[in-house]
Design a protein around this motif. Structure first.
Motif, PDB file in Angstrom:
ATOM      1  N   HIS A 238       0.829  -1.206   0.000  1.00  0.00           N
ATOM      2  CA  HIS A 238       0.000   0.000   0.000  1.00  0.00           C
ATOM      3  C   HIS A 238       0.867   1.260   0.000  1.00  0.00           C
ATOM      4  N   THR A 239       1.955   1.199   0.758  1.00  0.00           N
ATOM      5  CA  THR A 239       2.842   2.359   0.839  1.00  0.00           C
ATOM      6  C   THR A 239       3.503   2.637  -0.502  1.00  0.00           C
ATOM      7  N   ALA A 240       3.884   1.579  -1.225  1.00  0.00           N
ATOM      8  CA  ALA A 240       4.467   1.765  -2.556  1.00  0.00           C
ATOM      9  C   ALA A 240       3.473   2.468  -3.477  1.00  0.00           C
ATOM     10  N   ALA A 241       2.199   2.076  -3.371  1.00  0.00           N
ATOM     11  CA  ALA A 241       1.158   2.730  -4.168  1.00  0.00           C
ATOM     12  C   ALA A 241       1.001   4.186  -3.753  1.00  0.00           C
ATOM     13  N   SER A 242       1.037   4.430  -2.450  1.00  0.00           N
ATOM     14  CA  SER A 242       0.925   5.794  -1.938  1.00  0.00           C
ATOM     15  C   SER A 242       2.073   6.665  -2.441  1.00  0.00           C
ATOM     16  N   ASN A 243       3.279   6.089  -2.480  1.00  0.00           N
ATOM     17  CA  ASN A 243       4.440   6.826  -2.991  1.00  0.00           C
ATOM     18  C   ASN A 243       4.253   7.194  -4.458  1.00  0.00           C
ATOM     19  N   MET A 244       3.700   6.258  -5.220  1.00  0.00           N
ATOM     20  CA  MET A 244       3.456   6.514  -6.642  1.00  0.00           C
ATOM     21  C   MET A 244       2.473   7.668  -6.834  1.00  0.00           C
ATOM     22  N   VAL A 245       1.344   7.589  -6.136  1.00  0.00           N
ATOM     23  CA  VAL A 245       0.321   8.617  -6.276  1.00  0.00           C
ATOM     24  C   VAL A 245       0.835   9.955  -5.758  1.00  0.00           C
ATOM     25  N   GLY A 246       1.594   9.911  -4.666  1.00  0.00           N
ATOM     26  CA  GLY A 246       2.157  11.127  -4.109  1.00  0.00           C
ATOM     27  C   GLY A 246       3.150  11.804  -5.031  1.00  0.00           C
ATOM     28  N   THR A 250      -0.164   8.468 -12.308  1.00  0.00           N
ATOM     29  CA  THR A 250      -1.592   8.204 -12.458  1.00  0.00           C
ATOM     30  C   THR A 250      -1.976   6.892 -11.780  1.00  0.00           C
ATOM     31  N   LEU A 251      -3.282   6.738 -11.544  1.00  0.00           N
ATOM     32  CA  LEU A 251      -3.763   5.482 -10.976  1.00  0.00           C
ATOM     33  C   LEU A 251      -3.501   4.324 -11.922  1.00  0.00           C
ATOM     34  N   PHE A 252      -3.544   4.592 -13.226  1.00  0.00           N
ATOM     35  CA  PHE A 252      -3.233   3.537 -14.199  1.00  0.00           C
ATOM     36  C   PHE A 252      -1.793   3.064 -14.019  1.00  0.00           C
ATOM     37  N   GLU A 253      -0.862   4.008 -13.904  1.00  0.00           N
ATOM     38  CA  GLU A 253       0.543   3.657 -13.729  1.00  0.00           C
ATOM     39  C   GLU A 253       0.753   2.910 -12.416  1.00  0.00           C
ATOM     40  N   THR A 254       0.046   3.354 -11.389  1.00  0.00           N
ATOM     41  CA  THR A 254       0.144   2.682 -10.094  1.00  0.00           C
ATOM     42  C   THR A 254      -0.361   1.252 -10.193  1.00  0.00           C
ATOM     43  N   GLY A 255      -1.474   1.064 -10.899  1.00  0.00           N
ATOM     44  CA  GLY A 255      -2.023  -0.281 -11.077  1.00  0.00           C
ATOM     45  C   GLY A 255      -1.096  -1.186 -11.855  1.00  0.00           C
ATOM     46  N   VAL A 256      -0.388  -0.631 -12.839  1.00  0.00           N
ATOM     47  CA  VAL A 256       0.580  -1.418 -13.616  1.00  0.00           C
ATOM     48  C   VAL A 256       1.703  -1.907 -12.716  1.00  0.00           C
ATOM     49  N   LEU A 257       2.214  -1.020 -11.866  1.00  0.00           N
ATOM     50  CA  LEU A 257       3.293  -1.413 -10.947  1.00  0.00           C
ATOM     51  C   LEU A 257       2.829  -2.527 -10.012  1.00  0.00           C
ATOM     52  N   LEU A 258       1.609  -2.404  -9.501  1.00  0.00           N
ATOM     53  CA  LEU A 258       1.108  -3.382  -8.539  1.00  0.00           C
ATOM     54  C   LEU A 258       0.600  -4.660  -9.195  1.00  0.00           C
ATOM     55  N   GLY A 259       0.428  -4.636 -10.507  1.00  0.00           N
ATOM     56  CA  GLY A 259      -0.045  -5.832 -11.201  1.00  0.00           C
ATOM     57  C   GLY A 259      -1.535  -6.037 -11.095  1.00  0.00           C
ATOM     58  N   HIS A 260      -2.307  -4.952 -10.946  1.00  0.00           N
ATOM     59  CA  HIS A 260      -3.756  -5.078 -10.874  1.00  0.00           C
ATOM     60  C   HIS A 260      -4.341  -5.389 -12.251  1.00  0.00           C
ATOM     61  N   LYS A 261      -5.227  -6.362 -12.316  1.00  0.00           N
ATOM     62  CA  LYS A 261      -5.903  -6.684 -13.573  1.00  0.00           C
ATOM     63  C   LYS A 261      -7.104  -5.768 -13.796  1.00  0.00           C
ATOM     64  N   GLN A 262      -7.722  -5.338 -12.702  1.00  0.00           N
ATOM     65  CA  GLN A 262      -8.904  -4.498 -12.798  1.00  0.00           C
ATOM     66  C   GLN A 262      -8.585  -3.097 -12.287  1.00  0.00           C
ATOM     67  N   ALA A 263      -8.997  -2.083 -13.042  1.00  0.00           N
ATOM     68  CA  ALA A 263      -8.770  -0.700 -12.614  1.00  0.00           C
ATOM     69  C   ALA A 263      -9.487  -0.404 -11.302  1.00  0.00           C
ATOM     70  N   SER A 264     -10.601  -1.101 -11.069  1.00  0.00           N
ATOM     71  CA  SER A 264     -11.370  -0.858  -9.851  1.00  0.00           C
ATOM     72  C   SER A 264     -10.559  -1.199  -8.602  1.00  0.00           C
ATOM     73  N   THR A 265      -9.620  -2.139  -8.726  1.00  0.00           N
ATOM     74  CA  THR A 265      -8.790  -2.512  -7.580  1.00  0.00           C
ATOM     75  C   THR A 265      -7.899  -1.358  -7.161  1.00  0.00           C
ATOM     76  N   THR A 266      -7.425  -0.595  -8.145  1.00  0.00           N
ATOM     77  CA  THR A 266      -6.524   0.521  -7.860  1.00  0.00           C
ATOM     78  C   THR A 266      -7.282   1.719  -7.307  1.00  0.00           C
ATOM     79  N   MET A 267      -8.593   1.727  -7.456  1.00  0.00           N
ATOM     80  CA  MET A 267      -9.380   2.890  -7.047  1.00  0.00           C
ATOM     81  C   MET A 267      -9.348   3.122  -5.535  1.00  0.00           C
ATOM     82  N   ARG A 268      -8.904   2.142  -4.767  1.00  0.00           N
ATOM     83  CA  ARG A 268      -8.801   2.361  -3.326  1.00  0.00           C
ATOM     84  C   ARG A 268      -7.787   3.457  -2.996  1.00  0.00           C
TER      85      ARG A 268
END
Length: 291
Positions: A238-246, A250-268
């Motif tokens: 979660h912190t890695a995602a927070s660092n990305m957004v901070g 974009t949320l898309f780029e953050t989702g790519v890093l985390l390996g999310h298949k669904q964009a809705s997962t990154t929406m948190r």
């Protein structure tokens, strides 16, 4: 009743067959099924009532959580589903008691998302360097820079690393799809302190090299020394995602890093991007309405 006893097994007997014949991916399910076996062991399967199930689930809910009670409920339902599909018992047309209107459903706990502040991240990294396990700093650093899950990192072998292109290849992930992890310069420098055979784990157990190291004690000790509370290792993701957004990614780029298949997962993490989106909206507005 006597004739039924000859046809229908006890709940305990059927659970033994169920566990022997069923491939269970979630190993925690086994413990929950054994709970139900102990609860209804000597009762015939068809004599287990919805009211008894509900009483047990209410106790679980009070002692732990609604989400945990729902897991127990779902696992018990699976046992009855297999029973009702069994060639020897399906003609009994026994209704699954878990699906009865008398069995409660429970409110799921909202996921707790914990983010480390930049100061906490620096403290955790500094303290990890002083751990009795010499690879904890490397593991924490990789988690914070890649957003990879604990299991993904622990399964990495030296052969999975491409140091020239600065990536690690995840062959298996939670989404069953391979993924590349970026290896930042600090990570590569830290990897240089260690060596291993190409097919060896990067984080092997000291007693069984084929298994990953159990770093639970080292992790809890470091958290205590760092004065950091209420932190799971998964919160580093979660912190890695927070660092990305901070950093205005974009949320898309953050989702790519985390390996999310669904964009809705990154929406948190969307709420973390409010400053970025506000600035973006202001920039667009100012370009359209130049005064």
């Amino acid at each position: 009743t006597g004739s039924l006893r000859c046809i229908v097994p006890s709940f305990g007997e059927f659970v033994d067959d169920f566990l022997a014949d069923t491939q269970i991916a979630d190993k925690s399910m086994i413990g929950r099924v054994y709970f139900w076996k102990k609860k209804f062991n000597d009762k015939l399967v068809i004599n287990v009532t919805a009211e008894e199930i509900d009483d047990a689930l209410l106790q679980i809910d009070r002692a732990t959580s609604g989400s945990n009670a729902n897991r127990y409920k779902s696992n018990l339902s699976s046992v009855f589903i297999v029973f009702n599909r069994h060639p020897s018992y399906k003609r009994l047309k026994f209704p699954n008691p878990v699906r009865s209107e008398f069995v409660s459903s429970f409110r799921e706990n909202s996921p707790k998302t914990r983010f480390l502040s930049p100061t906490e991240q620096r403290t955790l990294l500094k303290t990890s360097k002083e751990s009795h396990w010499d690879k904890l700093y490397l593991l924490v650093l990789m988690a914070l820079t890649t957003g990879a899950r604990r299991g993904e990192l622990l399964k990495l072998t030296w052969d999975d690393l491409e140091l020239t292109t600065k990536v690690a290849y995840l062959r298996t992930t939670k989404n069953s799809e391979p993924r590349l992890l970026p290896l930042l310069t600090p990570v590569i420098h830290e990897l240089g302190r260690f060596t291993g055979g190409s097919d060896h784990l990067i984080f092997p157990s000291t007693t069984c090299p084929l298994r990953p190291f159990d770093f639970k004690k080292a992790w809890h000790r470091v958290l205590k020394d760092a004065g950091i509370s209420n932190l799971r290792f998964h919160d580093l993701r979660h912190t890695a995602a927070s660092n990305m957004v901070g950093a205005n990614r974009t949320l898309f780029e953050t989702g790519v890093l985390l390996g999310h298949k669904q964009a809705s997962t990154t929406m948190r993490y969307a709420h973390l991007a409010h400053q970025h989106t506000s600035k973006m909206a202001a920039d667009v507005w100012s370009e359209i309405h130049e005064d």
